[in-house]
Write a protein that holds these residues in place. Structure first.
Motif, mmCIF file in Angstrom:
data_model
loop_
_atom_site.group_PDB
_atom_site.id
_atom_site.type_symbol
_atom_site.label_atom_id
_atom_site.label_comp_id
_atom_site.label_asym_id
_atom_site.label_seq_id
_atom_site.Cartn_x
_atom_site.Cartn_y
_atom_site.Cartn_z
ATOM 1 N N SER A 16 0.672 -1.167 0.043
ATOM 2 C CA SER A 16 0.076 -0.041 0.006
ATOM 3 C C SER A 16 0.893 1.289 -0.047
ATOM 4 N N LEU A 17 2.118 1.185 0.319
ATOM 5 C CA LEU A 17 2.902 2.280 0.392
ATOM 6 C C LEU A 17 3.663 2.411 -0.896
ATOM 7 N N LEU A 18 4.194 1.139 -1.577
ATOM 8 C CA LEU A 18 4.733 1.181 -2.901
ATOM 9 C C LEU A 18 3.622 1.587 -4.070
ATOM 10 N N GLU A 19 2.359 1.116 -3.943
ATOM 11 C CA GLU A 19 1.584 1.438 -5.155
ATOM 12 C C GLU A 19 1.502 2.916 -5.592
ATOM 13 N N GLY A 20 1.708 3.126 -6.907
ATOM 14 C CA GLY A 20 1.393 4.374 -7.408
ATOM 15 C C GLY A 20 2.674 5.414 -7.175
ATOM 16 N N ARG A 21 3.676 4.549 -6.781
ATOM 17 C CA ARG A 21 4.813 5.567 -6.629
ATOM 18 C C ARG A 21 6.163 4.897 -7.090
ATOM 19 N N GLN A 22 7.194 5.439 -7.104
ATOM 20 C CA GLN A 22 8.392 4.843 -7.304
ATOM 21 C C GLN A 22 9.330 4.355 -6.190
ATOM 22 N N HIS A 23 10.113 3.663 -6.013
ATOM 23 C CA HIS A 23 11.066 3.396 -5.067
ATOM 24 C C HIS A 23 12.357 2.882 -5.774
ATOM 25 N N THR A 24 13.426 2.681 -4.747
ATOM 26 C CA THR A 24 14.612 2.168 -5.098
ATOM 27 C C THR A 24 14.789 0.598 -4.660
ATOM 28 N N VAL A 25 15.518 -0.433 -5.432
ATOM 29 C CA VAL A 25 15.570 -1.564 -4.917
ATOM 30 C C VAL A 25 17.445 -1.616 -5.102
ATOM 31 N N LEU A 26 17.781 -1.840 -3.803
ATOM 32 C CA LEU A 26 19.348 -2.015 -3.610
ATOM 33 C C LEU A 26 19.757 -3.272 -3.305
ATOM 34 N N THR A 27 20.940 -3.613 -4.124
ATOM 35 C CA THR A 27 21.493 -5.016 -3.813
ATOM 36 C C THR A 27 22.827 -4.807 -3.411
ATOM 37 N N GLY A 28 23.341 -5.432 -2.232
ATOM 38 C CA GLY A 28 24.474 -5.588 -2.017
ATOM 39 C C GLY A 28 25.239 -6.847 -2.353
ATOM 40 N N ILE A 29 26.571 -6.879 -2.848
ATOM 41 C CA ILE A 29 26.943 -8.160 -3.371
ATOM 42 C C ILE A 29 28.573 -8.027 -2.684
ATOM 43 N N ALA A 30 28.818 -9.387 -2.343
ATOM 44 C CA ALA A 30 30.145 -9.300 -1.688
ATOM 45 C C ALA A 30 30.805 -10.783 -2.047
ATOM 46 N N TRP A 31 32.080 -10.494 -2.743
ATOM 47 C CA TRP A 31 32.925 -11.772 -3.015
ATOM 48 C C TRP A 31 33.976 -11.859 -1.900
ATOM 49 N N VAL A 32 34.085 -13.184 -1.338
ATOM 50 C CA VAL A 32 35.033 -13.082 -0.379
ATOM 51 C C VAL A 32 35.987 -14.609 -1.018
ATOM 52 N N LYS A 33 37.498 -13.992 -0.800
ATOM 53 C CA LYS A 33 38.327 -15.124 -1.389
ATOM 54 C C LYS A 33 39.769 -14.730 -0.638
ATOM 55 N N ASP A 34 40.330 -15.870 -0.228
ATOM 56 C CA ASP A 34 41.408 -15.906 0.415
ATOM 57 C C ASP A 34 41.628 -14.823 1.404
ATOM 58 N N GLY A 35 40.668 -14.548 2.400
ATOM 59 C CA GLY A 35 40.478 -13.548 3.291
ATOM 60 C C GLY A 35 40.307 -12.213 2.970
ATOM 61 N N HIS A 36 40.097 -12.057 1.453
ATOM 62 C CA HIS A 36 40.071 -10.703 1.115
ATOM 63 C C HIS A 36 38.598 -10.738 0.697
ATOM 64 N N ALA A 37 37.960 -9.157 0.765
ATOM 65 C CA ALA A 37 36.491 -8.939 0.529
ATOM 66 C C ALA A 37 36.381 -8.232 -0.622
ATOM 67 N N TYR A 38 35.469 -8.375 -1.441
ATOM 68 C CA TYR A 38 35.104 -7.273 -2.740
ATOM 69 C C TYR A 38 33.743 -7.165 -2.820
ATOM 70 N N THR A 39 33.436 -5.680 -2.596
ATOM 71 C CA THR A 39 31.876 -5.298 -2.313
ATOM 72 C C THR A 39 31.515 -4.256 -3.241
ATOM 73 N N ASP A 40 30.369 -4.463 -3.423
ATOM 74 C CA ASP A 40 29.515 -3.344 -4.372
ATOM 75 C C ASP A 40 28.153 -3.268 -3.800
ATOM 76 N N ALA A 41 27.417 -2.373 -4.484
ATOM 77 C CA ALA A 41 26.153 -2.223 -4.075
ATOM 78 C C ALA A 41 25.323 -1.591 -5.529
ATOM 79 N N VAL A 42 24.258 -2.141 -5.909
ATOM 80 C CA VAL A 42 23.497 -1.577 -7.190
ATOM 81 C C VAL A 42 22.146 -1.117 -6.716
ATOM 82 N N GLU A 43 21.856 -0.023 -7.674
ATOM 83 C CA GLU A 43 20.609 0.685 -7.245
ATOM 84 C C GLU A 43 19.555 0.752 -8.655
ATOM 85 N N SER A 44 18.285 0.145 -8.556
ATOM 86 C CA SER A 44 17.428 0.388 -9.568
ATOM 87 C C SER A 44 16.161 0.949 -8.973
#
Ligand SMILES: Cc1cn([C@H]2C[C@H](O)[C@@H](COP(=O)(O)OP(=O)(O)OP(=O)(O)O)O2)c(=O)[nH]c1=O
Length: 192
Positions: A90-118
């Motif tokens: 009921s809050l989303l209908e008739g409006r625009q909103h943002t969808v955010l996804t965070g991603i994280a790769w972990v390898k050999d103790g190192h972390a690589y992160t990003d986030a994408v917005e639609s």
């Protein structure tokens, strides 16, 4: 072969779509929602999921992700029940909103992160339409109580940005970050 730290069937389907070689393991973590810093929160949750699995599989490359729907500075995860799903819609209908996804790769103790917005714009929905949609069960287990890849598609007027990001895994960003981290997403992939 990498590990997807996720229980989400949507994320598995997206990775299968691009021919990735992976297995998935469900991480037991408590996600945090932070309406003031939603981008930081989805990255933190993605990293928590990947690191949790890395504790048991330190020799593997691991991918974690987290999706949230943000409207007017409020961040929504998966609805707890049908009443909450109706409220969020009921809050989303008739409006625009943002969808955010965070991603994280972990390898050999190192972390690589990003986030994408639609940006997603919902058509107006009547209370009866919202109730009927929630009664299908589709909103459960979905951030923001809807699935753009499902029945909710008839109410999506416009999408600006990555479709796969809304479904739970921004494939372009995941592949780009994998290249940066030197992680091969397909078996026999010499490019990484
Ligand atoms: C907005 C939206 C979300 N979703 C889904 C993707 C995610 O599975 C879910 C967001 O919840 P998440 O907490 O990001 O993920 P999850 O609990 O399903 O899986 P895991 O934590 O184990 O990785 O919402 C859709 O499928 N379609 C949509 O349109």
């Amino acid at each position: 072969m990498f590990i997807l730290a996720s229980a989400s069937p949507r994320r598995r389907a997206l990775l299968r779509q691009i021919g990735a070689a992976f297995v998935s393991i469900t991480p037991a973590v408590d996600e945090v929602r932070d309406s003031e810093h939603p981008r930081d929160a989805v990255i933190r949750n993605a990293l928590l999921k990947a690191r949790k699995v890395a504790e048991e599989y330190p020799d593997h490359a691991i991918l974690g992700a987290d999706t949230a729907v943000v409207l007017h500075g409020q961040s929504f995860g998966k609805p707890r029940d049908a009443a909450e799903a109706r409220h969020v819609l009921s809050l989303l209908e008739g409006r625009q909103h943002t969808v955010l996804t965070g991603i994280a790769w972990v390898k050999d103790g190192h972390a690589y992160t990003d986030a994408v917005e639609s940006i997603v714009r919902f058509a107006p929905m009547t209370a009866a339409e919202i109730a009927a949609y929630v009664a299908t069960g589709e909103p459960m287990g979905k951030a923001g109580a809807y699935a753009i890849q499902g029945r909710a598609a008839i109410y999506i007027e416009e999408l600006c940005g990555s479709f796969s990001n809304v479904v739970g895994l921004p494939l372009h960003a995941v592949a780009t970050l994998a290249r940066t981290a030197g992680i091969a997403m397909e078996d026999g992939d010499e490019s990484a």
